[in-house]
Design an enzyme around this catalytic site. Structure first.
Site, PDB file in Angstrom:
ATOM      1  CD  GLU A 149       4.555   1.919  -9.101  1.00 22.25           C
ATOM      2  OE1 GLU A 149       4.169   1.080  -9.924  1.00 22.25           O
ATOM      3  OE2 GLU A 149       4.685   1.668  -7.889  1.00 22.25           O
TER       4      GLU A 149
ATOM      5  N   GLY B 154       0.782  -1.236   0.000  1.00 22.32           N
ATOM      6  CA  GLY B 154       0.000   0.000   0.000  1.00 22.32           C
ATOM      7  C   GLY B 154       0.811   1.282   0.000  1.00 22.32           C
TER       8      GLY B 154
ATOM      9  CG  ASN C 120      -4.078  -0.995 -12.552  1.00 22.48           C
ATOM     10  OD1 ASN C 120      -3.835  -1.080 -11.343  1.00 22.48           O
ATOM     11  ND2 ASN C 120      -3.513  -1.803 -13.448  1.00 22.48           N
TER      12      ASN C 120
ATOM     13  CG  HIS D 116       1.216  -2.843 -15.349  1.00 17.31           C
ATOM     14  ND1 HIS D 116       0.753  -4.019 -14.781  1.00 17.31           N
ATOM     15  CD2 HIS D 116       2.271  -3.191 -16.120  1.00 17.31           C
ATOM     16  CE1 HIS D 116       1.511  -5.021 -15.196  1.00 17.31           C
ATOM     17  NE2 HIS D 116       2.437  -4.549 -16.018  1.00 17.31           N
TER      18      HIS D 116
ATOM     19  CG  LEU E 116      -1.958  -8.489  -6.392  1.00 12.63           C
ATOM     20  CD1 LEU E 116      -1.097  -9.476  -5.619  1.00 12.63           C
ATOM     21  CD2 LEU E 116      -1.200  -7.963  -7.607  1.00 12.63           C
TER      22      LEU E 116
ATOM     23  CG  ASP F  38      -2.174  -5.090 -16.766  1.00 15.00           C
ATOM     24  OD1 ASP F  38      -2.648  -4.388 -15.855  1.00 15.00           O
ATOM     25  OD2 ASP F  38      -1.433  -6.058 -16.565  1.00 15.00           O
TER      26      ASP F  38
HETATM   27  C1  GRF Z   1       3.051  -1.136  -7.744  1.00 15.59           C
HETATM   28  O1  GRF Z   1       4.277  -1.434  -8.336  1.00 15.59           O
HETATM   29  C2  GRF Z   1       1.991  -1.014  -8.777  1.00 15.59           C
HETATM   30  O2  GRF Z   1       2.454  -0.548  -9.989  1.00 15.59           O
HETATM   31  C3  GRF Z   1       1.535  -2.420  -8.937  1.00 15.59           C
HETATM   32  O3  GRF Z   1       1.603  -2.983  -7.644  1.00 15.59           O
HETATM   33  C4  GRF Z   1       2.574  -2.291  -6.871  1.00 15.59           C
HETATM   34  C5  GRF Z   1       1.918  -1.839  -5.622  1.00 15.59           C
HETATM   35  O4  GRF Z   1       2.833  -1.399  -4.667  1.00 15.59           O
HETATM   36  N1  GRF Z   1       0.252  -2.479  -9.600  1.00 15.59           N
HETATM   37  P1  GRF Z   1       2.325  -0.752  -3.319  1.00 15.59           P
HETATM   38  O5  GRF Z   1       1.423  -1.775  -2.625  1.00 15.59           O
HETATM   39  O6  GRF Z   1       1.573   0.489  -3.638  1.00 15.59           O
HETATM   40  O7  GRF Z   1       3.558  -0.488  -2.522  1.00 15.59           O
END
Ligand code: GRF
Length: 194
Positions: A175, A12, A103, A105, A86, A146
């Site tokens: 991110e 998270g 989303n 990715h 997931l 995706d």
């Molecule tokens: C991230 O790398 C995101 O791109 C992918 O899952 C990961 C989540 O990481 N879909 P976090 O739980 O936010 O640390």
């Protein structure tokens, strides 16, 4: 005020970062975290940030999507963000929210996406293939893994000697830097600034 839900299955860190970005925002409130894993790190982040968090077992997503929709409607959610979620979002949920689900990715889609491509699997496949760049993709969610419309991409070099761990950390920085900003722009467009 618009109410946003974040779906997350894992640690998270993106959800946390988004909650921090929108704390006290004038127009948008992160109203709800939804997780399908009782041990997900995102639960503690939600508690610390004072955001409501609901656990729904994976079977509910699979067999009872109307319960997912009911939970969202009860919290007046009008936009959904997937951040490390997931499971496949059930089609009735996708249909209920239309283009109001996005989303993130950890690759440059369409490369290294699809079922089974999550977490370290992505970074391992990227390194093994020898591509010179990877990155992040923020995209709309449709009924295929995706495959929704790409909204934003940012890239990093895959250097000699790169490991899944080093690539993961570079991608995580991207991110954390971009997801809240891009989300805010999408919300502004979707809700015409308020
Ligand atoms: C991230 O790398 C995101 O791109 C992918 O899952 C990961 C989540 O990481 N879909 P976090 O739980 O936010 O640390």
């Amino acid at each position: 005020m618009h109410f946003i839900a974040i779906f997350a299955s894992g640690s998270g860190s993106n959800a946390r970062n988004i909650m921090e970005h929108f704390k006290n925002h004038r127009y948008y409130r992160i109203a709800l975290i939804v997780t399908n894993r009782k041990a997900a790190g995102v639960i503690a982040h939600a508690e610390e940030m004072g955001v409501a968090c609901s656990y729904l077992p994976s079977s509910t997503f699979r067999d009872n999507p109307s319960q997912v929709i009911a939970l969202l409607k009860k919290a007046n959610v009008d936009f959904v963000v997937l951040a490390g979620f997931l499971l496949k979002v059930p089609p009735p949920v996708v249909n209920a929210y239309g283009n109001r689900i996005i989303n993130i990715h950890p690759s440059l889609l369409p490369a290294f996406g699809g079922e089974g491509m999550y977490g370290d699997h992505v970074h391992e496949a990227v390194i093994e293939s020898g591509v010179p760049k990877s990155g992040i993709t923020i995209h709309r969610v449709n009924n295929e893994y995706d495959e929704g419309e790409v909204i934003f991409q940012a890239s990093v070099d895959v250097i000699k000697g790169e490991t899944p761990a080093s690539l993961k950390s570079k991608i995580q920085s991207l991110e954390h830097r971009w997801f809240p900003l891009v989300l805010e722009q999408v919300l502004q467009k979707t809700f015409k600034n308020h």
